[in-house]
Design a protein around this motif. Sequence first.
Motif, short mmCIF file in Angstrom:
data_model
loop_
_atom_site.label_atom_id
_atom_site.label_comp_id
_atom_site.label_asym_id
_atom_site.label_seq_id
_atom_site.Cartn_x
_atom_site.Cartn_y
_atom_site.Cartn_z
N PHE A 194 0.82 -1.11 -0.06
CA PHE A 194 0.04 0.07 0.07
C PHE A 194 0.83 1.31 -0.06
CE2 PHE A 194 0.85 -1.36 4.32
CZ PHE A 194 1.00 -0.28 5.12
N LEU A 195 0.16 2.31 -0.26
CA LEU A 195 1.01 3.67 -0.18
C LEU A 195 1.18 4.17 1.11
CD1 LEU A 195 -0.41 5.64 -3.37
CD2 LEU A 195 1.54 4.23 -3.19
N PRO A 196 2.14 4.34 1.71
CA PRO A 196 2.37 5.05 3.18
C PRO A 196 1.81 6.34 3.22
CG PRO A 196 4.42 4.89 2.14
CD PRO A 196 3.51 4.14 1.15
N ASN A 197 2.14 7.14 2.07
CA ASN A 197 1.45 8.72 1.79
C ASN A 197 0.76 8.79 0.75
OD1 ASN A 197 0.99 11.33 2.15
ND2 ASN A 197 3.03 12.09 2.18
N PRO A 198 -0.54 8.35 0.68
CA PRO A 198 -1.17 8.68 -0.79
C PRO A 198 -1.34 9.81 -1.22
CG PRO A 198 -2.64 7.33 1.02
CD PRO A 198 -1.42 8.10 1.51
N ALA A 199 -0.99 10.97 -0.28
CA ALA A 199 -1.13 12.16 -1.03
C ALA A 199 0.49 12.82 -1.64
CB ALA A 199 -1.33 13.34 0.02
N ALA A 200 1.34 11.98 -1.54
CA ALA A 200 2.74 12.37 -1.82
C ALA A 200 2.64 12.22 -3.45
CB ALA A 200 3.81 11.34 -1.49
N ASP A 201 3.33 13.11 -4.06
CA ASP A 201 3.46 13.01 -5.64
C ASP A 201 3.98 12.00 -6.40
OD1 ASP A 201 2.69 15.76 -5.67
OD2 ASP A 201 4.64 16.80 -5.56
N ASP A 231 -35.49 -20.37 -6.13
CA ASP A 231 -35.70 -21.63 -6.02
C ASP A 231 -34.11 -22.32 -5.91
OD1 ASP A 231 -38.38 -21.69 -5.92
OD2 ASP A 231 -38.60 -22.29 -8.18
N ASN A 232 -33.24 -21.47 -6.35
CA ASN A 232 -31.82 -22.00 -6.42
C ASN A 232 -31.12 -21.52 -5.26
OD1 ASN A 232 -32.78 -22.37 -9.12
ND2 ASN A 232 -30.68 -22.73 -9.69
N LEU A 233 -31.66 -20.96 -4.12
CA LEU A 233 -31.34 -20.29 -2.94
C LEU A 233 -31.60 -21.30 -1.69
CD1 LEU A 233 -31.49 -16.81 -3.58
CD2 LEU A 233 -29.47 -18.08 -3.73
N PHE A 234 -30.71 -21.55 -0.85
CA PHE A 234 -31.09 -22.45 0.31
C PHE A 234 -31.38 -21.55 1.64
CE2 PHE A 234 -29.52 -24.63 4.39
CZ PHE A 234 -30.39 -25.72 4.32
N GLY A 235 -30.63 -20.53 1.96
CA GLY A 235 -30.92 -19.65 2.96
C GLY A 235 -29.82 -18.61 3.22
N LEU A 236 -30.11 -17.87 4.26
CA LEU A 236 -29.24 -16.72 4.37
C LEU A 236 -28.20 -16.81 5.67
CD1 LEU A 236 -31.20 -13.41 3.53
CD2 LEU A 236 -29.88 -14.99 2.11
N VAL A 237 -27.23 -16.29 5.60
CA VAL A 237 -26.21 -16.02 6.88
C VAL A 237 -25.75 -14.60 6.93
CG1 VAL A 237 -25.39 -18.38 7.10
CG2 VAL A 237 -24.27 -16.68 5.46
N MET A 238 -25.28 -14.09 8.17
CA MET A 238 -24.68 -13.04 8.12
C MET A 238 -23.15 -13.07 7.63
SD MET A 238 -25.95 -11.27 11.65
CE MET A 238 -25.59 -12.43 12.68
N LEU A 239 -22.71 -11.95 7.24
CA LEU A 239 -21.19 -12.14 6.54
C LEU A 239 -20.21 -11.01 6.80
CD1 LEU A 239 -19.14 -13.22 4.57
CD2 LEU A 239 -20.35 -11.85 2.74
N ASN A 240 -19.39 -11.20 7.37
CA ASN A 240 -18.15 -9.96 7.75
C ASN A 240 -17.15 -10.32 6.71
OD1 ASN A 240 -16.51 -8.02 8.46
ND2 ASN A 240 -16.73 -8.70 10.73
N ASP A 241 -17.03 -9.28 5.67
CA ASP A 241 -16.03 -9.27 4.74
C ASP A 241 -15.02 -8.35 5.12
OD1 ASP A 241 -15.04 -10.32 2.25
OD2 ASP A 241 -15.56 -8.58 1.16
N TRP A 242 -14.11 -8.72 6.01
CA TRP A 242 -13.17 -8.10 6.52
C TRP A 242 -12.19 -7.49 5.37
CZ3 TRP A 242 -13.17 -7.78 11.72
CH2 TRP A 242 -13.87 -8.62 12.30
N SER A 243 -11.83 -6.19 5.56
CA SER A 243 -11.16 -5.36 4.30
C SER A 243 -9.94 -4.65 4.88
CB SER A 243 -12.41 -4.43 3.89
OG SER A 243 -13.28 -5.10 3.27
N ALA A 244 -8.93 -4.74 4.15
CA ALA A 244 -7.72 -3.95 4.25
C ALA A 244 -7.82 -2.60 3.48
CB ALA A 244 -6.60 -4.68 4.06
N ARG A 245 -8.17 -1.43 4.10
CA ARG A 245 -8.55 -0.36 3.30
C ARG A 245 -7.39 0.20 2.57
NH1 ARG A 245 -13.73 -1.32 2.16
NH2 ARG A 245 -15.14 -1.28 4.13
N ASP A 246 -6.24 0.23 3.31
CA ASP A 246 -5.14 0.80 2.41
C ASP A 246 -4.72 -0.14 1.28
OD1 ASP A 246 -4.68 -1.15 4.57
OD2 ASP A 246 -3.10 0.04 5.65
N VAL A 247 -4.76 -1.28 1.41
CA VAL A 247 -4.27 -2.10 0.47
C VAL A 247 -5.39 -1.71 -0.67
CG1 VAL A 247 -4.05 -4.60 -0.44
CG2 VAL A 247 -3.17 -3.60 1.69
#
Length: 433
Positions: free
Chosen positions: A190-197, A236-252
């Motif tokens: 990732f970029l340590p300083n996204p604002a850098a030129d 008809d092709n769906l069984f059921g639902l769960v809750m989902l946490n899609d962890w994310s690395a925002r800087d990456v």
Amino acid sequence: MPALRSWFTIPRGSHFSLANIPFGIVSTATSNSPRVAVAIGDHALDLEAFAANNGFSALSAIQPHQAVFSEPSLNSFAALGRPMHAVVRKYIQSVFAEDTPYPDVLKNNAALQKQALFPLKDVQKHLPFKIGDYTDFFVGMNHAYNCGVMFRGAANALNPNYKYLPVGYHGRASSIVPSGTPIRRPHGQFLPNPAADEKVPVYAHIKKLDYELELGAFVCKPNKMGEPVPIGQAEDNLFGLVMLNDWSARDVQSWEYVPLGPFNAKNFGSSISTWVVLMDALEPFKVKGIENDKEVLPYLKEKDDKTVYDIQLKVDLKTNSGSTTTVANSNGRHLLWSFPQCLAHHTSTGCNLQTGDLLGSGTISGTAAGEYGCLLEGTEGGKKPFKVGDEERTFLQDGDEVTFTGVCGTDEEALVGFGQVTGRIEPALNLGY
């Protein structure tokens, strides 16, 4: 509709009322082989033991297929199709009903109760499906708009295709884990300083670790390669639902997402709740989603305008010090596209989905502060810290524990809920470079 009443003690406020009957995979101290169970109140009914002791004696439809309850995933049971899921659920409801027509199956059978009913606190819960593929969609329009404003400005917040098709990306099935599994802080570029030129990245442990509040749908019925699933058949092709946490690395994510979208920012871990709530159990809670002001193409047009679910969603954050704060409250109604539409679009090219594939909704956010489904939105990209007890947060720190809760209904004797999905952040490995 009056609440279903049971001879079995179901605590008021339980997510697993008689109106629910969610399916999952459990093991116990007496048998460490994972097998199929349902949650009922604060207990699990072991369906392998139930079947082996003539529990399904009054349900002829399932008798040739009872071996599915001994398997370590729900795949084989799910593949039997929604009509079978419905009759099994209704039969189990009738067995537990106060005026059960089958009192000798379980109500008056103390030996089977001892053999097949286990307190939830005493069972180990596992991934409910063997997941072959995972596609995460981006159909929470409020989240898409808020993030778009941050990165592209209000005029270009939503891309031109957003209201014409459910946008998605191919996620990583191998790193989907059940609730309670720790999540290690990843390393990434990732970029340590996204604002850098000069845009020069580093490889280090990530700084901007985030959660994403989502729902996930499991596929039960596969389609043949080259044969799209019509929108009228998609549910008809769906069984059921769960809750989902899609962890994310925002800087990456901010460094890698152009031009092909999420990759390493999303592949290090996704957590799901362990009890799968059947589509039939969710049917009474169908509501209209976010209104689409564009003309939807015919292959995505549903007949019913109630296509999503009134699921009350909550995010709690607990720190190492023990302080806990409810970070967000949202709702499953905040979706532009439904899961049947996602499935129909996914298969529209002839893509062949398989039993056990998982479809994620993308982050579900409301429209106001306190309703945002991730920290990226809630802190405006880390610019606005919030309080957790005496501490401040912009993104997740080591030791933080995130818990999602989801439930339908207000009658404490007839709630249809998912329980929780929880994950605690472990420190990054010391890689030595």
